[in-house]
Design a protein around this motif. Structure first.
Motif, PDB file in Angstrom:
ATOM      1  N   VAL A 189       0.489  -0.538   5.983  1.00  0.00           N
ATOM      2  CA  VAL A 189       0.112  -2.048   6.503  1.00  0.00           C
ATOM      3  C   VAL A 189      -1.533  -2.054   6.278  1.00  0.00           C
ATOM      4  N   VAL A 190      -2.682  -0.635   6.656  1.00  0.00           N
ATOM      5  CA  VAL A 190      -3.245  -0.817   7.018  1.00  0.00           C
ATOM      6  C   VAL A 190      -3.894  -1.031   5.384  1.00  0.00           C
ATOM      7  N   GLU A 191      -3.035  -0.076   4.464  1.00  0.00           N
ATOM      8  CA  GLU A 191      -3.683  -0.253   3.247  1.00  0.00           C
ATOM      9  C   GLU A 191      -3.107  -1.511   2.824  1.00  0.00           C
ATOM     10  N   ALA A 192      -2.503  -2.378   2.681  1.00  0.00           N
ATOM     11  CA  ALA A 192      -1.739  -3.727   2.080  1.00  0.00           C
ATOM     12  C   ALA A 192      -3.362  -4.167   2.913  1.00  0.00           C
ATOM     13  N   ALA A 193      -3.784  -4.188   4.213  1.00  0.00           N
ATOM     14  CA  ALA A 193      -4.965  -5.055   5.007  1.00  0.00           C
ATOM     15  C   ALA A 193      -5.934  -4.563   3.973  1.00  0.00           C
ATOM     16  N   SER A 194      -6.340  -3.551   3.556  1.00  0.00           N
ATOM     17  CA  SER A 194      -8.103  -3.030   2.545  1.00  0.00           C
ATOM     18  C   SER A 194      -7.870  -3.366   1.567  1.00  0.00           C
TER      19      SER A 194
END
Length: 357
Positions: free
Chosen positions: A219-224
């Motif tokens: 989720v965090v990598e996608a958000a980034s």
């Protein structure tokens, strides 16, 4: 919650693998080989940046929790353990600054010393307080990156911190914009202290930790990725990466969360590996290697000095840097096994323990 009753050697294995990751990153940068190789190799080695070091710091926090477990669960005063941590911190600070004086500007040990001093005041703190403090530090660091000049003290190419030996420069480097500044890197140590209180011999906890960490990581990598893509047209690519990238410089909130998750994944997988193959030669060799991490950290710098004296550190390819890293790691395993079969602790680990007695 039931506490582990025996040593979890998976922590040592995770530490040994972190050594390899750290060596690859440091060697490719020191040899100016970051972009001198095929695209796929540049990409995969870039994923290690800031991740291996995060594992080290988190495991240091785990170690503090395990070391102080008895006093934390009792009514006894924690001052004895706090003094021990302070003495070890002083030892690490002196050692780290010595390496810095020898031109190892990427040293983490002198930062490490301050992390441990801060952590010493959380020995008996509740897990909730530790997590809230870690989150507060991460939010504060993100705010500082928005309000202050992150480039202060660095040269034009961002390769050397020119203001390090000034009062303002030293504290800016230490707290805000160095390689591993207290804000937010001490959050890794606090997260490690929290993890050290969990029973990772519990298979259900292992499974849950893997699933939750992996989901948050994705989720965090996608958000980034999405934030960078959406904000680039309005603020420019450089600012977009500054705000939302998951690389260690600057250490954004997304980087801390992502690196914490990958660290937890690696640590749990190493624990599971150690449980299944505990008696194998490879696992035991990695355990010994992880137990000599501090000595090997100094050793990897001395290996660079050796290479520099004989041939310099320029114009190397990324492939050479990686091969050199694996050769060092292999020699580290061999020497660690030889040493641990004769001595209980590594040479520098022994010195640190003597100083802190």
């Amino acid at each position: 919650m039931k506490k582990p009753t025996e040593r979890i050697i998976g922590y040592d294995i995770a530490r040994s693998l972190a050594i390899l990751g750290m060596v690859i990153v440091n060697y490719k940068i020191s040899m100016n080989a970051e972009g001198n190789g095929p695209e796929w190799l540049i990409y995969w080695t870039s994923l290690l940046e800031g991740r291996a070091s995060a594992i080290f710091v988190i495991l240091a926090g785990v170690g503090i929790s395990l070391m102080t477990q008895r006093v934390r669960l009792s009514e006894n005063n924690s001052q004895k353990y706090r003094l021990t941590i302070w003495k070890r911190s002083l030892f690490l600070f002196v050692l780290g600054m010595s390496l810095y004086l020898m031109q190892w500007s990427a040293d983490i040990l002198h930062y490490y010393a301050f992390y441990m001093v801060i952590a010493s005041f959380f020995i008996k703190a509740s897990s909730k307080k530790i997590i809230i403090t870690a989150l507060s530090i991460v939010f504060t660091a993100q705010l500082l990156q928005l309000l202050l000049d992150y480039e202060y003290g660095w040269n034009a190419t961002f390769s050397q911190y020119e203001m390090f030996w000034t009062f303002k420069g030293f504290f800016s480097n230490l707290f805000f914009n160095g390689y591993h500044p207290i804000f937010p890197w001490v959050a890794f140590l606090l997260i490690g202290m929290w993890l050290g209180r969990l029973d990772f011999q519990n298979h259900q906890l292992q499974k849950k930790g893997l699933i939750v960490s992996f989901i948050i990581f994705i989720v965090v990598e996608a958000a980034s990725f999405i934030f960078i893509k959406l904000s680039t047209p309005s603020v420019g690519m450089e600012i977009a990466y500054y705000l939302f990238d998951t690389k260690p410089m600057p250490p954004t909130m997304l980087y801390i969360i992502s690196s914490s998750c990958t660290s937890i994944i690696v640590i749990i997988l190493c624990i599971q590996l150690s449980e299944k193959f505990k008696k194998t030669v490879i696992v035991q060799s990695l355990v010994y290697t992880g137990q000599l991490a501090l000595t090997l950290y100094v050793g990897h710098f001395l290996a660079l000095v050796f290479l520099f004296v004989f041939s310099g550190l320029t114009n190397y390819t990324l492939k050479f840097a990686i091969v050199f890293s694996f050769v060092f790691f292999l020699l580290s395993i061999i020497s660690s096994v030889w040493w641990r079969k004769r001595f209980k602790r590594g040479p520098i680990e022994f010195l640190m323990r003597k100083v802190s007695e």
